[in-house]
Design an enzyme around this catalytic site. Structure first.
Site, short mmCIF file in Angstrom:
data_model
loop_
_atom_site.label_atom_id
_atom_site.label_comp_id
_atom_site.label_asym_id
_atom_site.label_seq_id
_atom_site.Cartn_x
_atom_site.Cartn_y
_atom_site.Cartn_z
N PRO A 240 4.85 41.62 -98.11
CA PRO A 240 3.45 42.03 -98.30
C PRO A 240 2.56 40.80 -98.46
CG PRO A 240 4.68 42.31 -100.34
CD PRO A 240 5.67 41.83 -99.33
N ASP A 414 3.20 35.55 -100.38
CA ASP A 414 3.98 36.76 -100.65
C ASP A 414 3.52 37.32 -101.98
OD1 ASP A 414 5.87 38.69 -101.25
OD2 ASP A 414 7.58 37.49 -100.61
N HIS A 415 2.88 38.50 -101.95
CA HIS A 415 2.30 39.08 -103.17
C HIS A 415 3.36 39.48 -104.18
CE1 HIS A 415 -0.72 40.83 -105.68
NE2 HIS A 415 -1.66 40.72 -104.75
N ARG A 416 4.62 39.54 -103.78
CA ARG A 416 5.68 39.92 -104.71
C ARG A 416 5.98 38.82 -105.72
NH1 ARG A 416 10.13 41.52 -100.30
NH2 ARG A 416 9.44 39.45 -99.60
#
Length: 442
Positions: A240, A414-416
């Site tokens: 994401p 990476d939003h994680r």
């Protein structure tokens, strides 16, 4: 088949640098192998007499035998076993039967019929190196394989080579039918309906698409291109990602580089602007540990070393060698390392360790005039920094419009593992370091 990169699953024998029966020493280069990242040479891990098992062009999974090094007393392995083993491995990898000639992959040679022989394109055992499909087509068209130059892996003859030699682009069944029932010379054959181009094993296949697009050329991917395609698709499908962009005032950086260029010598060249970006990113990564990490299997991985991958474009792929411990190296050292790595990539001499271990990546398209872009995140990394062109633009300074120098940088994150605020803070730190470039010189 040795593992020559961390993501390698199988390899293709490109060229044997030694022949069966040769005496080799430990550390001596014996074979060139195509991996998922680049073409690499492999050194003998022991001294002795070389017996080749897998022939040039064979594709084998990691761990399958490709050669044996012994004292010369053991019986030599049968040459015919290598293509069979390679064909079985290829069939297992594709869940397809290996026996029918029509489905055999052209990067693997099948055993030749006993009545085939030829000096050219041979494998050293009196047989012409050709795929099963090419052999069948040559028999149907009356083409002498010994007189055909192969364009497949290791000089292997593939179907398109036979078609070129026969002076026809028709498929084998059509050619066989035409040979069985020749049309009168004075009569023009009725135009056959155009058919869609069909992917045929081999490096390049051409045909009429029948869809108004004209002739279609289908190009088989190299192993490196195949892995890049798979990993980039994996990245876009599973990460994401989002982007944050900022503009950097490069006036001070341009001034510093001009001073460095004036002091440069033949052996001591001035660092590039991309070298400055690599150094700035490395220092910022040290301050933002999550940016120097990755998301994997529901956990964060934070890396102790700051290793920056630098994307290098080649003729047919994008290779990313690594500048290790970039946060601890002086700007001049980073410049020398990056230049040497790029030279080895383009010369095909990059080594497996130099392509592994990156914790973050910098990609620069500024030399092509690109002002801003978003690169694809390398799986296992928190982000990638995209660098645009250095531009002359009007800026407002002290209430006056004056000439200025600006460069756009973008992080895809990476939003994680890296949220928007953290990515923005990281990018702001990179910008600050580039706008005060004397901090990069040490």
């Amino acid at each position: 088949m040795p593992r020559l990169s961390d993501s390698m699953e199988e390899g293709t024998i490109i060229k044997w640098l030694k022949a069966s029966g040769d005496e080799v020493q430990r550390g001596e280069e014996i074979v060139e192998i195509e991996t998922d990242k680049a073409n690499m040479t492999y050194e003998a891990d022991a001294a002795g007499t070389l017996e080749i098992i897998a022939e040039e062009g064979a594709t084998l999974p990691i761990g399958d035998p490709i050669a044996r090094i012994g004292d010369g007393s053991e019986p030599a392995p049968a040459k015919r076993e290598a293509p069979k083993a390679a064909a079985a491995a290829a069939a297992a990898a594709t869940d397809a039967p290996a026996a029918p000639a029509e489905t055999a992959t052209e990067t693997v040679a099948a055993p030749a019929p006993s009545d085939d022989s030829g000096a050219s394109n041979g494998d050293g055992n009196g047989r012409v190196k050709a795929s099963p499909v090419a052999r069948r087509l040559a028999q149907e068209l009356g083409v002498d394989l010994a007189a055909v130059s192969g364009t497949g892996p290791g000089g292997r003859i593939v179907k398109s080579d036979v078609e070129d030699a026969a002076g026809t682009a028709k498929s084998a069944p059509a050619a066989a039918a035409a040979a069985a029932e020749p049309a009168p010379a004075a009569e023009a054959a009725p135009a056959a309906p155009a058919k869609p181009a069909k992917e045929i094993p081999g490096p390049v296949v051409s045909g009429d698409s029948g869809s108004g697009k004209g002739e279609v050329t289908i190009v088989e991917l190299t192993r490196t291109q195949t892995v890049i395609a798979r990993r980039m698709a994996e990245s876009k499908a599973t990460i994401p990602d989002y982007t944050v962009t900022t503009e950097v005032d490069m006036e001070a950086a341009v001034s510093l580089r001009e001073q460095m260029k004036a002091a440069a010598t033949e052996n001591l060249r001035a660092p590039s602007f991309n070298d400055m970006v690599v150094k700035a990113a490395a220092l910022a990564l040290r301050e933002f540990p999550k940016a120097n990490g990755g998301y994997r299997d529901g956990k964060w991985e934070l890396y102790s070393r700051v290793n920056v991958g630098v994307a290098v474009a080649t003729d047919d792929a994008l290779i990313v060698p690594t500048v290790f411990d970039a946060d601890k190296k002086a700007l001049g050292e980073i410049s020398r390392d990056a230049r040497a790595l790029a030279t080895r990539v383009r010369a095909g001499k990059i080594t497996p360790p130099e392509l592994s271990g990156a914790t973050f990546t910098v990609s620069n398209l500024g030399m092509f005039g690109t002002t801003e872009f978003t690169a694809v995140i390398v799986p296992g990394q928190a982000g990638i920094l995209s660098v645009g062109a250095l531009r002359d633009v009007p800026v407002v300074r002290g209430g006056q419009v004056v000439p200025g120098k600006r460069m756009s940088i973008t992080i895809a994150a990476d939003h994680r593992i890296l949220n928007g605020a953290e990515a923005a803070q990281f990018l702001a730190r990179v910008r600050e370091l580039l706008e005060t470039p004397f901090s990069l010189a040490f």
